[in-house]
Design a protein around this motif. Structure first.
Motif, PDB file in Angstrom:
ATOM      1  N   GLY A   1      38.498  65.708 -28.292  1.00 50.08           N
ATOM      2  CA  GLY A   1      39.802  65.045 -28.298  1.00 50.08           C
ATOM      3  C   GLY A   1      40.440  64.922 -26.928  1.00 50.08           C
ATOM      4  N   ARG A   2      39.618  64.987 -25.876  1.00 47.76           N
ATOM      5  CA  ARG A   2      40.174  64.886 -24.525  1.00 47.76           C
ATOM      6  C   ARG A   2      40.846  63.533 -24.299  1.00 47.76           C
ATOM      7  NH1 ARG A   2      35.914  68.221 -24.198  1.00 47.76           N
ATOM      8  NH2 ARG A   2      36.171  70.144 -23.015  1.00 47.76           N
ATOM      9  N   ILE A   3      41.896  63.562 -23.511  1.00 54.43           N
ATOM     10  CA  ILE A   3      42.716  62.380 -23.290  1.00 54.43           C
ATOM     11  C   ILE A   3      42.267  61.627 -22.046  1.00 54.43           C
ATOM     12  CG2 ILE A   3      45.072  61.545 -22.930  1.00 54.43           C
ATOM     13  CD1 ILE A   3      46.036  64.208 -24.184  1.00 54.43           C
ATOM     14  N   ASP A   4      42.202  60.318 -22.153  1.00 52.66           N
ATOM     15  CA  ASP A   4      41.892  59.461 -21.006  1.00 52.66           C
ATOM     16  C   ASP A   4      43.174  58.735 -20.622  1.00 52.66           C
ATOM     17  OD1 ASP A   4      41.083  57.027 -19.494  1.00 52.66           O
ATOM     18  OD2 ASP A   4      39.059  57.743 -19.932  1.00 52.66           O
ATOM     19  N   ALA A   5      43.427  58.627 -19.341  1.00 55.01           N
ATOM     20  CA  ALA A   5      44.672  58.007 -18.859  1.00 55.01           C
ATOM     21  C   ALA A   5      44.871  56.599 -19.411  1.00 55.01           C
ATOM     22  CB  ALA A   5      44.674  57.967 -17.333  1.00 55.01           C
ATOM     23  N   LYS A   6      43.778  55.849 -19.572  1.00 52.92           N
ATOM     24  CA  LYS A   6      43.909  54.466 -20.045  1.00 52.92           C
ATOM     25  C   LYS A   6      44.463  54.384 -21.458  1.00 52.92           C
ATOM     26  CE  LYS A   6      39.108  54.096 -21.690  1.00 52.92           C
ATOM     27  NZ  LYS A   6      37.801  53.421 -21.476  1.00 52.92           N
ATOM     28  N   GLU A   7      44.342  55.493 -22.230  1.00 50.50           N
ATOM     29  CA  GLU A   7      44.877  55.505 -23.591  1.00 50.50           C
ATOM     30  C   GLU A   7      46.398  55.564 -23.595  1.00 50.50           C
ATOM     31  OE1 GLU A   7      42.821  58.915 -24.951  1.00 50.50           O
ATOM     32  OE2 GLU A   7      40.920  57.872 -25.224  1.00 50.50           O
TER      33      GLU A   7
ATOM     34  N   VAL B   1      47.740  51.669 -21.330  1.00 49.83           N
ATOM     35  CA  VAL B   1      47.747  50.401 -22.064  1.00 49.83           C
ATOM     36  C   VAL B   1      49.058  50.213 -22.820  1.00 49.83           C
ATOM     37  CG1 VAL B   1      46.614  51.357 -24.125  1.00 49.83           C
ATOM     38  CG2 VAL B   1      46.446  48.906 -23.641  1.00 49.83           C
ATOM     39  N   TRP B   2      49.616  51.313 -23.331  1.00 47.98           N
ATOM     40  CA  TRP B   2      50.885  51.221 -24.066  1.00 47.98           C
ATOM     41  C   TRP B   2      52.070  51.236 -23.128  1.00 47.98           C
ATOM     42  CZ3 TRP B   2      48.959  49.236 -27.889  1.00 47.98           C
ATOM     43  CH2 TRP B   2      47.776  49.710 -28.465  1.00 47.98           C
ATOM     44  N   ASN B   3      51.911  51.869 -21.971  1.00 47.06           N
ATOM     45  CA  ASN B   3      52.943  51.795 -20.945  1.00 47.06           C
ATOM     46  C   ASN B   3      53.141  50.337 -20.529  1.00 47.06           C
ATOM     47  OD1 ASN B   3      54.640  53.288 -18.807  1.00 47.06           O
ATOM     48  ND2 ASN B   3      53.327  51.990 -17.553  1.00 47.06           N
ATOM     49  N   ASP B   4      52.036  49.606 -20.382  1.00 47.74           N
ATOM     50  CA  ASP B   4      52.105  48.189 -20.024  1.00 47.74           C
ATOM     51  C   ASP B   4      52.740  47.367 -21.144  1.00 47.74           C
ATOM     52  OD1 ASP B   4      50.832  48.894 -17.689  1.00 47.74           O
ATOM     53  OD2 ASP B   4      48.851  48.197 -18.314  1.00 47.74           O
ATOM     54  N   TRP B   5      52.394  47.701 -22.410  1.00 52.03           N
ATOM     55  CA  TRP B   5      52.963  46.991 -23.561  1.00 52.03           C
ATOM     56  C   TRP B   5      54.474  47.162 -23.613  1.00 52.03           C
ATOM     57  CZ3 TRP B   5      54.713  49.630 -28.259  1.00 52.03           C
ATOM     58  CH2 TRP B   5      55.127  48.748 -29.263  1.00 52.03           C
ATOM     59  N   LEU B   6      54.934  48.380 -23.408  1.00 51.50           N
ATOM     60  CA  LEU B   6      56.364  48.656 -23.449  1.00 51.50           C
ATOM     61  C   LEU B   6      57.096  47.994 -22.289  1.00 51.50           C
ATOM     62  CD1 LEU B   6      56.148  52.425 -24.415  1.00 51.50           C
ATOM     63  CD2 LEU B   6      57.192  50.626 -25.812  1.00 51.50           C
ATOM     64  N   THR B   7      56.416  47.925 -21.146  1.00 50.66           N
ATOM     65  CA  THR B   7      57.012  47.251 -19.986  1.00 50.66           C
ATOM     66  C   THR B   7      57.142  45.757 -20.253  1.00 50.66           C
ATOM     67  OG1 THR B   7      56.040  48.890 -18.473  1.00 50.66           O
ATOM     68  CG2 THR B   7      56.786  46.812 -17.512  1.00 50.66           C
ATOM     69  N   ASP B   8      56.101  45.152 -20.823  1.00 56.52           N
ATOM     70  CA  ASP B   8      56.138  43.727 -21.162  1.00 56.52           C
ATOM     71  C   ASP B   8      57.254  43.413 -22.153  1.00 56.52           C
ATOM     72  OD1 ASP B   8      53.997  43.248 -19.514  1.00 56.52           O
ATOM     73  OD2 ASP B   8      52.503  43.200 -21.114  1.00 56.52           O
ATOM     74  N   ARG B   9      57.502  44.328 -23.083  1.00 51.57           N
ATOM     75  CA  ARG B   9      58.549  44.139 -24.089  1.00 51.57           C
ATOM     76  C   ARG B   9      59.951  44.338 -23.517  1.00 51.57           C
ATOM     77  NH1 ARG B   9      57.833  45.638 -29.797  1.00 51.57           N
ATOM     78  NH2 ARG B   9      59.551  47.100 -29.482  1.00 51.57           N
ATOM     79  N   GLY B  10      60.005  44.962 -22.332  1.00 51.76           N
ATOM     80  CA  GLY B  10      61.299  45.263 -21.741  1.00 51.76           C
ATOM     81  C   GLY B  10      61.895  46.563 -22.240  1.00 51.76           C
ATOM     82  N   ASP B  11      61.087  47.362 -22.953  1.00 50.65           N
ATOM     83  CA  ASP B  11      61.579  48.640 -23.476  1.00 50.65           C
ATOM     84  C   ASP B  11      61.706  49.686 -22.381  1.00 50.65           C
ATOM     85  OD1 ASP B  11      61.652  47.505 -25.960  1.00 50.65           O
ATOM     86  OD2 ASP B  11      59.826  48.465 -26.698  1.00 50.65           O
TER      87      ASP B  11
END
Length: 340
Positions: free
Chosen positions: A296-302, A305-315
């Motif tokens: 269950g190790r975490i990869d930064a890209k996981e 990708v959502w940081n970019d989505w939230l930025t695009d939404r203006g959140d």
């Protein structure tokens, strides 16, 4: 403790999750270092990786204390941020969004994701005229919560298929308990139902619905959600966190390397033994937790990708969240097991 009791329990805090998290006073440990007990919320009729880890003995003498059920990842991690529970799990986009609000949290291990077995599908009735992304404009889509995994995937699907932001706002997102979503679709109360895991497979066995798309169709296999602790809790209880993270990782690896029938039998036994007035029937449809990363190790890209989505939404604003500081694999001592 039933769900009503959970609401009472959470209400007694007297503070909002974000307010407490923002001032950094929540520890979730009452000042006890390396506590041997972790409070958490579960899901009715389901077994989480943390619960499986405890049952397999991978948490050693660390005990989990169930305080009630939730259907919302964002609510779950807000409860952890405020100290109402000791850890919580949510879609990685919700983790990023909470961090953007200055909640002192850190993601420590993935706990769910999407693969060919475990994915969230967007389903319509068999006779529905909906065949494309544009057909969703003006329609109702039922999902468990807003601002999380289901809505993110819907936005990506719409964008990838040429639906403008203005047009996508006309796709109505309806919040429904997961156990009621299929029924709402069949009754015509919504046009699209987001169904995942055992609830999806149960609905497919009944028949009369078809998939429009899924998150696996959009992104392939990926880890989608993580468990989080507050930074203060981690600092005060590093060995507790290490035991928890490593145990969850081992449980995830065990679930991938063990014959499915054996995993299902174990999950069913857990539900039947814990006495929460719930049904274990849907567990026969269990296929996978969807986490492909060893332990269950975490990869930064996981998270990015959502940081970019939230930025695009203006959140959130660009650069508002330091992704490298939001997660850690430091406490994960699980060694990958062979896949079944």
């Amino acid at each position: 403790m039933h769900t009503t009791s959970r609401r009472t329990f959470l209400a007694l805090s007297g503070l909002s999750a974000l307010a407490v998290a923002g001032c950094g006073t929540a520890s979730g440990s009452s000042g006890v270092r390396n506590t041997s007990k972790l409070r958490y919320q579960g899901f009715a009729g389901q077994v989480t990786p943390a619960e499986l880890a405890a049952d397999l003995g991978h948490l050693k003498d660390l005990k989990l204390e169930w305080v009630g059920n939730t259907i919302s990842g964002p609510q779950d991690i807000q409860s952890a941020a405020s100290g109402q529970t000791d850890f919580g799990g949510a879609f990685n986009g919700a983790v990023v969004k909470l961090a953007a609000r200055k909640a002192p949290i850190k993601a420590v291990v993935s706990y769910y994701g999407s693969d060919k077995h475990a994915f969230s599908g967007y389903y319509v009735t068999g006779d529905s005229p909906i065949r494309s992304a544009r057909d969703l404009i003006g329609k109702k889509v039922g999902m468990n919560t807003l601002g999380a995994h289901a809505e993110a995937m819907l936005d990506i699907y719409l964008k990838n298929n040429g639906v403008s932001l203005a047009e996508s706002k006309r796709v109505e997102r309806i919040v429904l308990p997961p156990v009621n979503t299929e029924q709402s679709l069949r009754r015509g109360q919504i046009e699209v139902a987001v169904l995942g895991g055992i609830l999806r497979d149960k609905a497919l066995e009944t028949g009369g619905i078809r998939k429009l798309f899924s998150d696996y169709d959009l992104r392939g296999a990926f880890s989608a959600g993580t468990y989080v602790f507050t930074e203060r809790f981690i600092k005060q209880n590093p060995e507790t966190v290490r035991t928890f993270v490593t145990g969850v990782g081992k449980a995830l690896d065990w679930s991938r390397s063990t014959p499915r029938d054996e995993v299902v039998a174990r999950l069913t036994e857990i539900v039947e033994r814990r006495g929460r007035n719930e049904s274990a029937d849907a567990l026969k449809f269990w296929q996978s937790f969807g986490v492909s990363a060893p332990g269950g190790r975490i990869d930064a890209k996981e998270l990015t990708v959502w940081n970019d989505w939230l930025t695009d939404r203006g959140d959130i604003k660009s650069g508002q969240v330091d992704i490298d500081d939001l997660y850690t694999n430091e406490f994960n001592g699980a060694r990958a097991a062979k896949r079944r």
